[in-house]
Scaffold this active site. Sequence first.
Site, mmCIF file in Angstrom:
data_model
loop_
_atom_site.group_PDB
_atom_site.id
_atom_site.type_symbol
_atom_site.label_atom_id
_atom_site.label_comp_id
_atom_site.label_asym_id
_atom_site.label_seq_id
_atom_site.Cartn_x
_atom_site.Cartn_y
_atom_site.Cartn_z
ATOM 1 N N ASN A 18 0.802 -1.297 0.101
ATOM 2 C CA ASN A 18 -0.095 0.095 -0.056
ATOM 3 C C ASN A 18 0.904 1.258 -0.142
ATOM 4 O OD1 ASN A 18 -0.020 1.041 2.801
ATOM 5 N ND2 ASN A 18 -0.895 -0.979 3.283
ATOM 6 N N ALA A 168 -7.379 -3.771 -1.362
ATOM 7 C CA ALA A 168 -7.398 -2.975 -0.055
ATOM 8 C C ALA A 168 -6.123 -2.268 0.010
ATOM 9 C CB ALA A 168 -7.603 -3.906 1.255
ATOM 10 N N ASP A 169 -5.054 -3.020 -0.354
ATOM 11 C CA ASP A 169 -3.727 -2.320 -0.674
ATOM 12 C C ASP A 169 -3.672 -1.294 -1.396
ATOM 13 O OD1 ASP A 169 -1.453 -3.320 1.133
ATOM 14 O OD2 ASP A 169 -1.934 -5.248 0.463
ATOM 15 N N ASN A 170 -4.104 -1.565 -2.799
ATOM 16 C CA ASN A 170 -3.535 -0.394 -3.409
ATOM 17 C C ASN A 170 -4.557 0.859 -3.662
ATOM 18 O OD1 ASN A 170 -5.636 -1.745 -5.335
ATOM 19 N ND2 ASN A 170 -3.996 -2.824 -6.487
ATOM 20 N N GLY A 173 -3.237 3.020 -1.005
ATOM 21 C CA GLY A 173 -2.200 3.712 -1.293
ATOM 22 C C GLY A 173 -2.622 4.965 -2.044
#
Lengths: 396, 396
Positions: A18, A168-170, A173
Amino acid sequence: MAKALEGVKVLDLTHAYNGPFCTTLLADNGADVIKIESPKGDQCRFWGPIDPKSGESGFYAFLNRNKKGITLNLKTEEGKKIFLEMVKDADVVVENYRPGVMKRLGIDYEVLKEINSRIIYASGSGFGQYGPIANRPCYDIVAQSMGGMVNLTGFPDSIPTKVGPSIADNVTGIYLCVGVLMALYNREKTGLGQSVDVAMLDTIFSLLENAIVINTMTGEIPHRQGNIDPSIAPFDVYKVKDGYVAVGVGNDKLWSKFCNVIGRTDLIQCEKFLTNDLRCKNYDPELKEIISDWIKDKTKKQLENMFDEAGIPCGPVLDMKEAIEHPQIQAREMMVHMEHPIIGEMYFQGVPIKFSRTPGSVDTPAPLLGQHNEEIFGQLSISKEEVASMKENGVI
Amino acid sequence: MAKALEGVKVLDLTHAYNGPFCTTLLADNGADVIKIESPKGDQCRFWGPIDPKSGESGFYAFLNRNKKGITLNLKTEEGKKIFLEMVKDADVVVENYRPGVMKRLGIDYEVLKEINSRIIYASGSGFGQYGPIANRPCYDIVAQSMGGMVNLTGFPDSIPTKVGPSIADNVTGIYLCVGVLMALYNREKTGLGQSVDVAMLDTIFSLLENAIVINTMTGEIPHRQGNIDPSIAPFDVYKVKDGYVAVGVGNDKLWSKFCNVIGRTDLIQCEKFLTNDLRCKNYDPELKEIISDWIKDKTKKQLENMFDEAGIPCGPVLDMKEAIEHPQIQAREMMVHMEHPIIGEMYFQGVPIKFSRTPGSVDTPAPLLGQHNEEIFGQLSISKEEVASMKENGVI
């Protein structure tokens, strides 16, 4: 051509996914991003695909383009001292350690703002910097599950399904990048920095569109619906001769055009399908079967042409190779070429935000571990000899 | 407390979902967003959930909080003239019409920059402002399908599966916000505005993480994998006594803790599971069955406690009600209360980016159609009588 964020200096303490996704957006648009890795390197230097010849990670390579890389052991006094020195003229620090780690290292926002009141300090994490479970470890799949996304993806009769890629991660970010940019703009007006906190759990929750108000306004608990939209019909993914095709018919005008295309103008006046509301009610199994029967022996290309001509939203389900080679993806430079010093020729995703005056671009490959140590430490008047000795002592 | 974007004036020509998601992020953080609707109103004023008493849309209400609303028929000369007048002292215009529409209306970037060279002009669309299929209509499901997301979501033996909520739309809105903010920051340095172009297709493509480099580096075409991560094991969603739970074990240290929790310390030294690589190879069916057998009669709460204590990432698959009520979501004010003038008490999602000095917040309900006509037109020295006559003539 100058880029949007030229002159913005970012100290990048991020690893894995992220945090680096945030600093990639900044670096693609001209910020000077200095990625600071522990002497062991970011864990995603070991994530696949791995180049069989060199052992270099393709994952790391696409995610860290346009950044410079140094190593620094922040657990040593000397390493910490150098970092604090660098903070003095930095604009932004981005980190995604577990909450509490930066404080234990003695480089949390409270410390850094004393050194540089203009610093913007952005933190990405699983559950956020506060709240009852802030300190828990988290993976993308856990945030997707607890945030409500997994329960809403998949078919009514299938088990709950995670989104394939780690959104969820990107998306965390991307939100982190929004936070950095709002804080940068605000600093232009006030002269003051601040901290920014984005959680993967909050991110997923924010993406659920009307599922939340459906629950709070009606008491109903929305359930996963497969590929349909319960409020529009027909709107689905259909099996065709050579794969799958998505088609959506959002209003009566499109419905009449759709009936024309499938050669069933008789359906336009059919009482069961007269309005969108009726088409929703009578979609499964009746309307669905009519369409599935008609569509099953057509090809993706045929369907795309037929529906495009009629102005009906439609598109094939593309696999990775087909998407990469699609003329629209190519025309918009969403695939770029980069020569990596070890892996060699590489092709990966380009820049998704297109500016007219300050276009972002991919200019330099991801750094090798500690590649810019001499250059960056040199700017702090640390000699090559001192850099060598720091390496020997495990400081870098 | 002041918000990050105080003083930024946004003319919001957006409708439906991706554009309004962008302007909500701006409005939550202090920008003055004036939503300009056609006299018929944004189409999402008719999207569910609909309040049964009043017919008002809950969808519109959560997505347009913090904005002011006016009506303006941009197809009339008078409507267009008023809009161009408003552009003179605006900072940002956001629109998400089909490419070409703004040009036909005579209010595209080329026209607006002549009136105000500082204007930032942001466009969200399905396929972008240029490229061979730029002008095609697009829905979220089409962008998800063509961008490669649908093919990567679901199980190896299931049909390709769309992500439940419309992430092509809302992440495009977030990227559009990134674009507006980068352009705003750049304008502080250069004095010049510019246009920003984000496409739902590009957005989806940018979120596919390593699927793209897997294809370009190895030639392999990644396929959907259900709930596992092919490079980590165990990492899956398991059926438990009262639902489903996600668990991920990312390294050897966690594996040993995991074996302790499930009372199978014998597995730690078992040759088949000695490394992550071996655990991936021997996950299905062997390791999967061991875990599924052990986990099936535990409850979500039990498992969360056991794994949390051991520091293993784990979380239940929550339905919409459970996610809304989760203490972490509540503690981070991801659910907010708003009194809507017609719907009454409402609860919907809060602000996902947490600032230390300029926190965003939800302060005012979404506007009724044309609610701020007199106020906003009054600022342009248009009298109440003229407003009434404009209404009569279909200008507003």
